[in-house]
Design a protein around this motif. Structure first.
Motif, mmCIF file in Angstrom:
data_model
loop_
_atom_site.group_PDB
_atom_site.id
_atom_site.type_symbol
_atom_site.label_atom_id
_atom_site.label_comp_id
_atom_site.label_asym_id
_atom_site.label_seq_id
_atom_site.Cartn_x
_atom_site.Cartn_y
_atom_site.Cartn_z
ATOM 1 N N UNK A 1 0.809 -1.134 -0.043
ATOM 2 C CA UNK A 1 0.016 -0.018 0.154
ATOM 3 C C UNK A 1 0.894 1.235 -0.040
ATOM 4 N N UNK A 2 1.903 1.172 0.668
ATOM 5 C CA UNK A 2 2.762 2.289 1.079
ATOM 6 C C UNK A 2 3.461 2.808 -0.408
ATOM 7 N N UNK A 3 3.928 1.754 -1.021
ATOM 8 C CA UNK A 3 4.429 1.873 -2.364
ATOM 9 C C UNK A 3 3.405 2.482 -3.642
ATOM 10 N N UNK A 4 2.315 1.851 -3.435
ATOM 11 C CA UNK A 4 1.374 2.370 -4.390
ATOM 12 C C UNK A 4 0.482 3.379 -4.360
ATOM 13 N N UNK A 5 0.027 3.513 -2.987
ATOM 14 C CA UNK A 5 -0.749 4.705 -2.655
ATOM 15 C C UNK A 5 -0.172 5.587 -1.777
ATOM 16 N N UNK A 6 1.074 5.674 -1.519
ATOM 17 C CA UNK A 6 1.766 6.582 -0.708
ATOM 18 C C UNK A 6 1.763 6.374 0.811
ATOM 19 N N UNK A 7 2.667 6.970 1.371
ATOM 20 C CA UNK A 7 2.792 6.941 2.804
ATOM 21 C C UNK A 7 1.704 7.197 3.880
ATOM 22 N N UNK A 8 1.339 8.468 3.608
ATOM 23 C CA UNK A 8 0.196 9.078 4.341
ATOM 24 C C UNK A 8 -1.096 7.992 4.800
ATOM 25 N N UNK A 9 -1.387 7.693 3.627
ATOM 26 C CA UNK A 9 -2.734 6.716 3.794
ATOM 27 C C UNK A 9 -2.794 5.510 4.779
ATOM 28 N N UNK A 10 -1.321 4.991 4.688
ATOM 29 C CA UNK A 10 -1.194 3.807 5.748
ATOM 30 C C UNK A 10 -1.510 4.425 7.155
ATOM 31 N N UNK A 11 -1.206 5.415 7.595
ATOM 32 C CA UNK A 11 -1.237 6.094 8.916
ATOM 33 C C UNK A 11 -2.709 6.094 9.232
ATOM 34 N N UNK A 12 -3.764 6.575 8.286
ATOM 35 C CA UNK A 12 -5.148 6.729 8.343
ATOM 36 C C UNK A 12 -5.476 5.277 8.490
ATOM 37 N N UNK A 13 -5.269 4.270 7.920
ATOM 38 C CA UNK A 13 -5.607 2.954 8.035
ATOM 39 C C UNK A 13 -5.324 2.355 9.648
ATOM 40 N N UNK A 14 -4.013 2.754 9.779
ATOM 41 C CA UNK A 14 -3.476 2.319 11.334
ATOM 42 C C UNK A 14 -4.432 3.082 12.264
#
Length: 517
Positions: free
Chosen positions: A94-107
């Motif tokens: 996800x981090x490579x395909x959609x960016x770093x920030x979206x991972x934090x919102x999922x978290x």
């Protein structure tokens, strides 16, 4: 095409040197406040370890969980780690395909879910499920260190990245003192309140997540170079798109990504085996992840109360107080080490850390064995200061440097996966510890410490011979350390002759990072 250092083409002479401290410069103050908020995400894991240490000292929690021991206690502790381990491969993709920030919102979503389940638990299964989802959230939060590394001001990068894992102890301190404060409550809120506050440190990261820019390197990799230039200009040069620093950073990022494409470096895990440099990075990633959990810290982090009981300290108040003070001590040393990471270097801190831990663990083993034989109270109490010395040694290197080192050694195409693999290795080693440690401690008590003495000796030898120094390199210049000709990097003949260090790694002839401080 060679990757240039900061002083090539007199670039440093063109960069306006800032005479004021960074906190008086608006754009650097804004950037570092965002990074400060993002640093809070690492407190999730620290809070969990300290909370579980404290809960095991509480009769209220023991009664609710039916006095777990051995493998069952290990499974309860490991539920959080298991959630993180399962999630990490997905996080990297996800981090490579959609960016770093979206991972934090999922978290943040999974952290809220896990906290709610754990706090409202009416049986053991619900409590464990909540811990599982907290673990899932911690995996998503792990990408914060990659984002911090890729947005940080060049001369601040190593220090702010090293500070990320230090916040582990901020979470630990909060959990330790909350558990101490509720120890005398007679009902289930004695463990529900610490469970509820598990979301405290992630909440502190929300502002940074909302305000943070996306990684400029990720934007360039998605052919959004102008957006990347705007981000760098805003946060590194106060909005000046024509700044020589921004021109240099963009050229270096674009050049590095171009070289990775020419070398056909994709973001597949299999690419970690294709070149000598990547195999070297892979060895460091796996070995450092194992050392980070198998040097004895896993016993103290999750089973401090068992250690204290083996030396005659059985009071709940004494156990929770020691847990609280130990985490304050760890935070002070970890932050101090993070701030000197560029001046001292990674290798020296790692080797010093292992030497301190080895000496203190030998002493702890001897004192614990003596107490087991004669039951002398002073002998048992003498173990306590050496526990502080041991964790002081751990905190000056393995806390601040592990994640920072793994983040900086991997090229962009493999950075998210490299950090994810390092985390998976750490969690795998931790899972083993969580299951085995309580069984081994119950079976052979202090004799189990001898295993960690052997691991520490092996770690010292491995680090000395295989871990290169990486200070004073930009992220893109790490290719000089690990890849050399394989990375299509050329140096001038005189640089090749002068840049060989005693540890066998290459280093640019110029000291460039300090010029921007």
């Amino acid at each position: 095409m060679p990757i240039k250092s900061f002083e090539d083409d007199t670039i440093v002479q063109e960069i306006p040197l800032e005479k004021e401290p960074w906190y008086t410069i608006p754009h650097l103050r804004e950037l570092n406040l965002i990074i400060l908020s993002l640093l809070m995400y690492s407190g999730t894991v620290g809070y969990d370890g300290s909370m579980m240490n404290g809960l095991q000292s509480l009769t209220q929690w023991q009664t609710f969980m039916k006095y777990p021991t051995g493998a069952w206690l290990g499974f309860i502790n490991a539920a959080m780690t298991l959630g993180a381990f399962i999630t990490l491969p997905c996080q990297a993709w996800i981090a490579d395909h959609f960016g770093r920030r979206c991972c934090l919102f999922i978290g943040l979503f999974f952290c809220a879910l896990g906290t709610a389940l754990q706090t409202a638990a009416y049986n053991q299964a619900m409590f464990i499920l909540g811990r599982f989802f907290i673990g899932v959230s911690s995996a998503w939060f792990g990408i914060a260190v990659v984002l911090i590394t890729e947005i940080a001001y060049p001369s601040h990068r190593a220090r702010v990245t090293a500070l990320f894992q230090c916040q582990y102890y901020l979470g630990s301190i909060l959990a330790a003192w909350v558990t101490y404060g509720v120890r005398n409550m007679s009902n289930s809120w004695a463990w529900r309140i610490p469970s509820l506050l598990q979301i405290a440190t992630p909440i502190l990261g929300v502002a940074g997540t909302i305000l943070s820019p996306e990684s400029p390197r990720w934007l360039v990799s998605k052919d959004r170079a102008e957006e990347a230039r705007s981000v760098l200009a805003r946060f590194h040069a106060g909005g000046d798109l024509n700044s020589p620093l921004i021109a240099f950073e963009m050229a270096e990022i674009e050049q590095s990504l171009s070289l990775e494409r020419e070398a056909k470096n994709s973001s597949s895990y299999i690419d970690m085996l294709k070149t000598k440099g990547n195999r070297h990075r892979l060895f460091i990633t796996v070995s450092l992840g194992i050392f980070g959990q198998w040097v004895g810290n896993g016993v103290v982090s999750y089973y401090l109360f068992l250690i204290l009981e083996t030396i005659g300290i059985t009071s709940v108040t004494q156990q929770t107080l020691l847990n609280g003070f130990l985490n304050v001590w760890n935070l002070i040393l970890a932050v101090s080490a993070a701030l000197i990471i560029d001046s001292v270097g990674r290798r020296k801190l790692f080797l010093t850390s292992c030497a301190i831990m080895l000496a203190s663990y030998i002493t702890i083993t001897a004192l614990s064995g003596s107490f087991a034989q004669n039951g002398s109270k002073p002998t048992g109490i003498a173990v306590v200061p050496f526990l502080f010395i041991f964790f002081g040694g751990y905190s000056i290197a393995f806390t601040p440097i592990t994640t920072a080192y793994l983040t900086e050694i991997w090229p962009f195409a493999l950075r998210a996966r490299g950090v994810a693999l390092g985390s998976m290795t750490i969690y795998s080693a931790l899972l083993f510890n969580l299951f085995v440690n309580p069984i081994a401690l119950a079976a052979i008590a202090w004799k189990y410490y001898i295993v960690f003495i052997c691991v520490l000796v092996f770690a010292i030898v491995t680090i000395y011979y295989t871990y290169p120094e990486t200070r004073r390199f930009t992220l893109e210049e790490m290719i000089l350390v690990f890849d050399g000709k394989d990375g299509h990097v050329s140096l001038l003949p005189e640089e090749k002759e002068n840049n060989q260090q005693t540890d066998g790694s290459s280093k640019p002839s110029h000291v460039h990072m300090e010029s921007l401080a």
